[in-house]
Enzyme design. Sequence first.
Site, short mmCIF file in Angstrom:
data_model
loop_
_atom_site.label_atom_id
_atom_site.label_comp_id
_atom_site.label_asym_id
_atom_site.label_seq_id
_atom_site.Cartn_x
_atom_site.Cartn_y
_atom_site.Cartn_z
N CYS A 288 -3.75 -7.87 3.99
CA CYS A 288 -2.93 -6.66 4.09
C CYS A 288 -1.54 -6.91 3.48
O CYS A 288 -0.85 -7.85 3.86
CB CYS A 288 -2.80 -6.23 5.54
N ASP B 93 -10.29 -4.04 -8.94
CA ASP B 93 -10.53 -3.26 -10.15
C ASP B 93 -12.01 -3.13 -10.52
O ASP B 93 -12.35 -3.13 -11.71
CB ASP B 93 -9.75 -3.83 -11.34
C1 LIG Z 1 -6.88 3.06 1.56
C2 LIG Z 1 -7.23 1.61 1.56
C3 LIG Z 1 -7.49 0.97 2.77
C4 LIG Z 1 -7.82 -0.37 2.79
N1 LIG Z 1 -8.08 -0.98 3.99
C5 LIG Z 1 -8.47 -2.27 4.00
C6 LIG Z 1 -8.82 -2.91 5.23
O1 LIG Z 1 -8.75 -2.30 6.30
N2 LIG Z 1 -9.21 -4.20 5.21
C7 LIG Z 1 -9.29 -4.89 4.02
O2 LIG Z 1 -9.66 -6.06 4.05
N3 LIG Z 1 -8.95 -4.32 2.86
C8 LIG Z 1 -8.55 -3.04 2.83
N4 LIG Z 1 -8.22 -2.45 1.63
C9 LIG Z 1 -8.22 -3.24 0.40
C10 LIG Z 1 -9.54 -3.13 -0.34
O3 LIG Z 1 -10.59 -3.68 0.43
C11 LIG Z 1 -9.49 -3.89 -1.64
O4 LIG Z 1 -9.23 -5.24 -1.38
C12 LIG Z 1 -8.43 -3.37 -2.59
O5 LIG Z 1 -8.39 -1.98 -2.64
C13 LIG Z 1 -8.66 -3.92 -3.99
O6 LIG Z 1 -9.85 -3.49 -4.51
P1 LIG Z 1 -9.88 -2.35 -5.66
O7 LIG Z 1 -9.05 -2.85 -6.80
O8 LIG Z 1 -11.33 -2.19 -5.96
O9 LIG Z 1 -9.27 -1.13 -5.04
C14 LIG Z 1 -7.87 -1.11 1.59
C15 LIG Z 1 -7.62 -0.47 0.38
C16 LIG Z 1 -7.30 0.89 0.35
C17 LIG Z 1 -7.02 1.53 -0.96
#
Ligand SMILES: Cc1cc2nc3c(=O)[nH]c(=O)nc-3n(C[C@H](O)[C@H](O)[C@H](O)COP(=O)(O)O)c2cc1C
Length: 785
Positions: free
Chosen positions: A20, A124
């Site tokens: 986080c 990504d």
């Molecule tokens: C709205 C939102 C909520 C998220 N909540 C969590 C969470 O509760 N726990 C967690 O490990 N990652 C959380 N993430 C992070 C995602 O799991 C991920 O690591 C991050 O978005 C990067 O991946 P992406 O580039 O595909 O978006 C959250 C991301 C977003 C956008």
Amino acid sequence: AVRQLVLEYGVHHVDLNFGCPVRKITARGGGSALPLRPGLFARLVAAAVAGADGQVPVTVKMRVGLTPELSTALQAGRAAEAEGAAAITLHARTADQLYSPPVDWPAVRQLVEAVRIPVIGNGDVYEGADAVRLMAETGCAGVMVGRAALGRPWVFREVAAALQGRPPPPPPSLGEVARVALGHVEAEAAWYRGYDEGQRDSLRRFRKFVPLYLFGFHSAARLQARLLAAESLEQWRAAVYDDAGGSAMYDAGEQFPAAGFRHPRLKGGGADGPRQRMGLPDGWMEEWRGGGGGAEQRGGRDADAGGHFGRASAAGADARCGLDLGLPIELFAGLDGQPGLPWFGSDWPIQSSTWDAHSGAVYFAQGFAVMRLGSDNTVEVVAGELGAVGKADGPGPVARFTCPTCMASDGAGALYLSDRDRIRKLQLPPAWRKGEGRGPSLAAPTAAAGGPADAHAHVEGVVVSTLLLIDVTASIQGLCFLSGCGSGSGDSGTLVYGADSTIYRLPLGGASVTPVLLAGAEGEHEVADGVGSGARFNDIRGLVADGEGYCYCVDYCCDADASDVEDPRPLVLDLGLKPQHCHRPTSNAATPLPRTLPADLGVLLGRQPDGTADVTIVVGGRTFHAHRGLLCARSDYFQQRLGGGFAESSAQQLTLPEAAADAFGVVLRFVYTDAADIPAALAQAVAELADRLLLPELFQQATAVVEASVSPGTVAGLLLWAEARGPAFSELLSRLKAWYLENHEKAMQAAEEQMKLLAAQSPSLFFELMRNTRSQPSKRPRTRW
Ligand SMILES: Cc1cc2nc3c(=O)[nH]c(=O)nc-3n(C[C@H](O)[C@H](O)[C@H](O)COP(=O)(O)O)c2cc1C
């Protein structure tokens, strides 16, 4: 917590989130700040793995580091593997990037090479082709999808197809997207059913997803406006179905827009996303600087030198501020007489300290225990147990807490504690009153003092009961007590609590312990002055009362997406709660403590028989001495029997048949002191008596204790009991039914015989439960690991 999740809630997988990036979390040492404390990180993983006891996998999610200079992934990954984690997901960004480019996929490859457990790559992945490329370039064992699923949940079938070498399935048209969004909002409302009157909260929460679903569709403007304005699921359905295709509102056949595939769907994801300033607690970096993480620091620039985060170190500063802080305090576990804090060490934070004038001591929560700091600088556990989580009410060592956060004292022998989804009351024994000379010995338990047995003697008398159950989504972050502001009988006072973006008052002397909204609005996060529900709060973090009818509130303003520096703002709230009898805190220890009516009447009751009682009440073979006038003033039942024109009104003795003496003892104390300490074992009997003796406030409290103590093994019996009690118990009956529906499978397993009994004794109730069980959507879809 992990043990509870596995055993009580039946989860299939526990993932520890060390990724986080939100500044207000890292500033408290959470999320992506944790890998910077390698020892603490390792202990947390080890404790979670131990809690899971091999029954479910424990995995770890992390980022590359806090900043590019502070890369923690490799060290934390190895530690997680050593402590038994089953897999690691690496979000290939640092925390200060939030979600901005560039994504650092090579860091995934480095972690894959550093550990033997599976690594899941993240960052990504927008389309199936990204997943294939990420796995090929890094050798990771799987991928995690984040933002691409926001408003586009079918992305998973596209990723699955690509990983199986199949062509991507065709993307949905606008009509199909609208129907998926409808299914999503319906599921949201079903999930929160029972917490969310009229689905309004769900609809409001869902508004942020509407533009994500409809992004890039040319013909969706009117549909979007209708969905954002919808006040009910019916209006949602009408917008999605009634007009689909036939009218001009939207073109159901419009093809999925090309721009929708790689849209980052979240602020901070733009091409030149700025880095946010990070916050860490004071001293957080010491272990890392002391060698724990030096090997991974890139560029040799430490956090403070980089100017990104960290506050002035307290070292060398005058931390005393002119106060004499006395000798260092030693901590004692108390109940087992052993010094030190077992396995939590000093990393377990002290929370919610409060001064209690009644007993002349400070109380605070640590771990899952409530501790008392005495005037001789020793600490002992007075309720709960440091490492034992739970919800049980009862005497000190028996009581359990889930997440104690805020505490307040009423100055008359009661402490109030927010504990995740409930407000608990801790009734201190009368002997602890300062100046009584019969208080607990606060000397550290020593072998000479008798060890464990003595320690138990110290805590007996503190009784924990559940005062109020609240919506679990609203965690309480501020609690204070105002004397003399109760809504009903006399001077019982009022609790004021802040939860998320709202402030409630909880009158303690009124007809029921029902919260009343004082200011703010649920789900509305802004900062705006105003009156009552017109005011807006962003994230309430603390409340204090000044004894003059004002509360001071800390409202935390932090927009992580906007990369702003957060800003805790103290606000002064005139809550219109001017106390009638306000006891000013005294700075002079020699001044006698203020006396309160409930405290004095409690002492009067404790003195009985002292020759002042004018009536005796015989219950279950025991005789209670009481004061007729007080009984009549407090209960219409006693007024009718002892104060009216009945023949027995002048009688010196009254018998209450078919009642339990212990339960009546609780009732009588409530009549005198307006306070009820209701052990779970007596809660049903107290509820019945309170109903019979026309004491609605006590009835509410007793039924709340009944509800708090329900378990899969007892629910069938409680349902039968509540059903047989009549209309006064109908509200409790409904809540027990709802509880049953949530825990149907467990109840069937734990109490088959009782369920058969329920079917035999109340076929209609059994039929109703079974019918509703079938129509209940599964709240926890089963996933395969
Ligand atoms: C709205 C939102 C909520 C998220 N909540 C969590 C969470 O509760 N726990 C967690 O490990 N990652 C959380 N993430 C992070 C995602 O799991 C991920 O690591 C991050 O978005 C990067 O991946 P992406 O580039 O595909 O978006 C959250 C991301 C977003 C956008």
